[in-house]
Design an enzyme around this catalytic site. Structure first.
Site, PDB file in Angstrom:
ATOM      1  NE  ARG A 190      40.216  16.144 -15.929  1.00 43.34           N
ATOM      2  CZ  ARG A 190      39.179  16.766 -16.441  1.00 43.34           C
ATOM      3  NH1 ARG A 190      38.006  16.142 -16.527  1.00 43.34           N
ATOM      4  NH2 ARG A 190      39.271  18.006 -16.878  1.00 43.34           N
ATOM      5  N   GLY A 197      59.950  19.353  10.418  1.00 44.97           N
ATOM      6  CA  GLY A 197      60.310  20.593  11.077  1.00 44.97           C
ATOM      7  C   GLY A 197      61.011  21.541  10.119  1.00 44.97           C
ATOM      8  CG  LEU A 199      42.831  21.895 -24.454  1.00 45.86           C
ATOM      9  CD1 LEU A 199      41.993  21.862 -25.732  1.00 45.86           C
ATOM     10  CD2 LEU A 199      42.248  20.936 -23.417  1.00 45.86           C
ATOM     11  CD  GLU A 252      46.456  16.168 -17.743  1.00 47.20           C
ATOM     12  OE1 GLU A 252      45.672  15.666 -18.543  1.00 47.20           O
ATOM     13  OE2 GLU A 252      47.473  16.770 -18.086  1.00 47.20           O
ATOM     14  CB  THR A 280      41.803  23.727 -11.449  1.00 44.24           C
ATOM     15  OG1 THR A 280      40.441  24.050 -11.760  1.00 44.24           O
ATOM     16  CG2 THR A 280      42.745  24.559 -12.304  1.00 44.24           C
TER      17      THR A 280
END
Length: 285
Positions: A141, A238, A40, A262, A264
């Protein structure tokens, strides 16, 4: 992610393909014999997928595709790629159609006079591709959201073990109240995200027509939680959290991409808001 990407590439066939197309492609995919990728996005068409420039022109019993696709996860090994292209210029999203393109060798897909049989036009009719892409994302999603929940839970598990074993000032790091509060907040956020993901999955499985909002909500919340939790877990490790001696830095990097692909999380907020406003205008709840 391998499973999720295969599902993503399959959804356009499932939601938009004819019975003959489903019978031709889905059994091999379902059996694990064939992989499928999703095409896409483009270099200049990410969040604004409707502005894609890849075109498909009818030529007898074939379509000729020209353009480029970006971020085709799995494309290098996929047998099939569901590719979205403009068949009717000037119509915006309504002029986009979806095709199955077989055996593309590279992940950044360059379509140079790529001839595709007309029967590979998903659904058999032009102009339905963008709608099918959006329906696909609604169903994909929650999978990204589930990935994010797993990342967050995995990071927390590692942090729990590390802070229990790590000794400072003569006691385990996990015995400090400030650390305990961080662990408590993370566990609570993860459980809330998990329940929203499960709820979204139930709504989709129920066959409910309006799933866009809840799908976007679970993706938004779970991936933001994953980023927040993994960042806090790196803090608990740490200096070790910043280097590859421990795996926690990879959890943080992996969490970041879930906020991006998928759709933002900025786009998710737009999707949710538009649906809220539409429901308010119609009096729906």
């Amino acid at each position: 992610v391998g499973f999720a990407v295969n599902a993503l590439g399959s959804f356009p066939i499932i939601v938009g393909g004819t019975d003959e197309q489903k019978e031709r492609w889905l059994p091999g995919i379902a059996a694990g014999k064939e992989l499928v990728a999703f095409g896409l996005s483009e270099k200049e068409a990410g969040s604004d997928a409707g502005s894609m420039r890849t075109i498909a022109e009818r030529d007898g019993d074939h379509y000729v595709l020209r353009g480029e696709k970006k971020w085709n996860t799995g494309g290098a090994v996929a047998s099939y790629n569901t590719i979205f292209a403009v068949t009717e210029p000037g119509r915006g999203a309504r002029g986009i159609s979806a095709f199955v393109v077989e055996k593309v060798p590279v992940v950044e897909i360059h379509l140079e006079d790529c001839r595709v049989p007309a029967e590979n036009l998903l659904g058999g009719d032009e102009g339905r591709g963008f709608k099918h892409a959006m329906i696909t994302l609604d169903r994909a999603r929650p999978g990204v959201a589930a990935q994010a929940v797993g990342l967050a839970q995995g990071a927390l598990d590692l942090a729990m073990q590390y802070t229990h074993e790590r000794q400072q000032f003569g006691q385990s790091v996990s015995s400090f109240q400030g650390v305990q509060w961080m662990l408590s907040d993370m566990a609570t956020q993860i459980e809330a995200a998990r329940q929203l993901v499960h709820h979204a999955a139930r709504v989709i499985d129920s066959g409910h027509r309006h799933i866009t909002k809840v799908s976007a909500m679970c993706k938004l919340m779970a991936t933001d939680v994953a980023m927040r939790v993994t960042t806090d877990c790196v803090q608990l490790f740490g200096g070790y959290g910043y280097c590859k001696d421990y795996p926690i830095e990879k959890y943080m990097r992996d969490a970041k991409i879930t906020q991006i692909y998928e759709g933002t999380n900025q786009i998710q907020r737009l999707v949710i808001a538009r649906n809220l406003l539409r429901e308010a205008a119609s009096g729906a709840h």
